[in-house]
Design an enzyme around this catalytic site. Sequence first.
Site, mmCIF file in Angstrom:
data_model
loop_
_atom_site.group_PDB
_atom_site.id
_atom_site.type_symbol
_atom_site.label_atom_id
_atom_site.label_comp_id
_atom_site.label_asym_id
_atom_site.label_seq_id
_atom_site.Cartn_x
_atom_site.Cartn_y
_atom_site.Cartn_z
ATOM 1 N N PHE A 138 0.863 -1.191 0.000
ATOM 2 C CA PHE A 138 0.000 0.000 0.000
ATOM 3 C C PHE A 138 0.890 1.229 0.000
ATOM 4 O O PHE A 138 1.746 1.380 0.868
ATOM 5 C CB PHE A 138 -0.919 0.027 1.225
ATOM 6 C CG PHE A 138 -1.860 1.204 1.192
ATOM 7 C CD1 PHE A 138 -3.039 1.155 0.454
ATOM 8 C CD2 PHE A 138 -1.553 2.389 1.853
ATOM 9 C CE1 PHE A 138 -3.889 2.249 0.395
ATOM 10 C CE2 PHE A 138 -2.394 3.487 1.795
ATOM 11 C CZ PHE A 138 -3.567 3.409 1.061
ATOM 12 N N ASP A 223 9.193 2.606 1.575
ATOM 13 C CA ASP A 223 8.032 3.378 2.037
ATOM 14 C C ASP A 223 7.954 3.157 3.550
ATOM 15 O O ASP A 223 7.499 2.120 4.020
ATOM 16 C CB ASP A 223 6.765 2.885 1.334
ATOM 17 C CG ASP A 223 5.520 3.634 1.800
ATOM 18 O OD1 ASP A 223 5.565 4.253 2.886
ATOM 19 O OD2 ASP A 223 4.501 3.593 1.085
ATOM 20 N N LYS A 252 2.624 9.625 8.332
ATOM 21 C CA LYS A 252 1.905 9.119 9.514
ATOM 22 C C LYS A 252 2.442 9.652 10.854
ATOM 23 O O LYS A 252 2.017 10.701 11.294
ATOM 24 C CB LYS A 252 1.838 7.592 9.471
ATOM 25 C CG LYS A 252 0.878 7.109 8.365
ATOM 26 C CD LYS A 252 0.266 5.755 8.651
ATOM 27 C CE LYS A 252 -0.961 5.513 7.789
ATOM 28 N NZ LYS A 252 -0.679 4.868 6.513
HETATM 29 C C1 LIG Z 1 -0.899 5.231 5.059
HETATM 30 C C2 LIG Z 1 0.146 4.851 4.084
HETATM 31 C C3 LIG Z 1 0.376 5.592 2.910
HETATM 32 C C4 LIG Z 1 -0.519 6.729 2.497
HETATM 33 O O1 LIG Z 1 -0.436 7.814 3.350
HETATM 34 P P1 LIG Z 1 -1.520 9.003 3.217
HETATM 35 O O2 LIG Z 1 -1.029 10.015 4.217
HETATM 36 O O3 LIG Z 1 -2.847 8.410 3.539
HETATM 37 O O4 LIG Z 1 -1.475 9.506 1.832
HETATM 38 C C5 LIG Z 1 1.425 5.240 2.108
HETATM 39 N N1 LIG Z 1 2.220 4.205 2.413
HETATM 40 C C6 LIG Z 1 2.043 3.463 3.526
HETATM 41 C C7 LIG Z 1 2.987 2.347 3.826
HETATM 42 C C8 LIG Z 1 0.992 3.753 4.387
HETATM 43 O O5 LIG Z 1 0.791 2.991 5.478
#
Ligand SMILES: *Cc1c(COP(=O)(O)O)cnc(C)c1O
Length: 398
Positions: A138, A223, A252
């Site tokens: 994700f 990420d 986050k």
């Molecule tokens: C939550 C998340 C995102 C997206 O972040 P947003 O602030 O909602 O755009 C991207 N990568 C990972 C691994 C995430 O957990």
Amino acid sequence: MSNASMVERAERIMLGNYRPAPIAFVQGEGCQLIDVEGRRYLDLCGGIAVVSVGHGHPQLAKAIGEQAARLMHVSNLFHNVQAIELAETLAQRTGFARFFFCNSGAEANEALLKLARRFHYGKGEQGRTELIAATSSFHGRTMGALALTGQSKYQEGLGPMVPGIHHVPFNDLQAMASAINPRTAAVLLEPVQGEGGVVVPSKAYLQGVRELCTQHGALLFFDEVQTGFGRTGRFLGREHSQVWPDACSLAKGIASGFPLGAIAVSEALVDALPPGSHATTFGGNPLACAAGLAVAKIMEEENLVARAEERGQWLAGALAEIVEASPHVAEARGMGLLQGLVLKGSVQPAEVLGQVREQGVLLSLAGGNVLRFTPPLCVTQAELAQGIAAVRAVLVGR
Ligand SMILES: *Cc1c(COP(=O)(O)O)cnc(C)c1O
């Protein structure tokens, strides 16, 4: 005001892209949330791994209030004292050389996607435009981040996707070795897949992908949007494998709920995005960066990374006991305070989540069937024990 009246009003006025629980919260203190009717909940979801220092932290609230009164926004036409200080702090904490600030995780991944293509273009390698990401990953909901996300349910009806992006099974080095080629600009991976269901890869996999990228002249990106800022018991998730990606995305937990994202890049990439190649109006404004600075300071003072590791170990042990005791749980897995219980087909995950919530404990679901724990890093052992008791009441001996 009641929860029911807020649900009714929301259903009239909000777009239907979410499926929220029928509760409206109005206040938070540490790991506690209080709804419009005054009921208290134990928040072991932490706003989906965001509220790193806990709700209502007075030091963070003070920093935001003072900066809001002094200066909130200047644009990127001028230097920004708080952004410089935050970048210096993060450089010291992470070892990365340079930083770019934005507003969210998706935006950070968009920046990585552009950085990958622009870096190779700048070196005269115009054919290197492709990216490889993992299935069940994700990376966010904007079109570039969505194309990188390896789960078709998020892409349904939204095509065509950004071209040049390929997906390979996660934690499968052979699949990566077969996919990587001279057109590969970068590989993007989560050190632990969060939304995909708290999937922890082997260290050897991450180290192997690092070697493949180096051999093939491709960049490696992590990420760290969910795994960063102490979540896994290290400041960055990468520290568990000791792999150095060429860059990583952050968001986050970075400002514990104030919108802020970032990319951190290594020395080799400092010139990858020349002036004019990327920008954001709000990204990393003085207010957001003051929040980020306050969070970094609180994390240091309250030793939250070490606490996440210690509490995470206790939580992992308690979850392993549930696996033994419950016929409905297949497995427990995770790192630090990113932990998941994998439910069997004998129970409905949404029902379990709702039953735990009725006991006053908030969790989230990941990967469709994984009950996910991502509490604020300040969570106490007593609070975790309260959460475990609620989960046991639902899953053990029913
Ligand atoms: C939550 C998340 C995102 C997206 O972040 P947003 O602030 O909602 O755009 C991207 N990568 C990972 C691994 C995430 O957990």
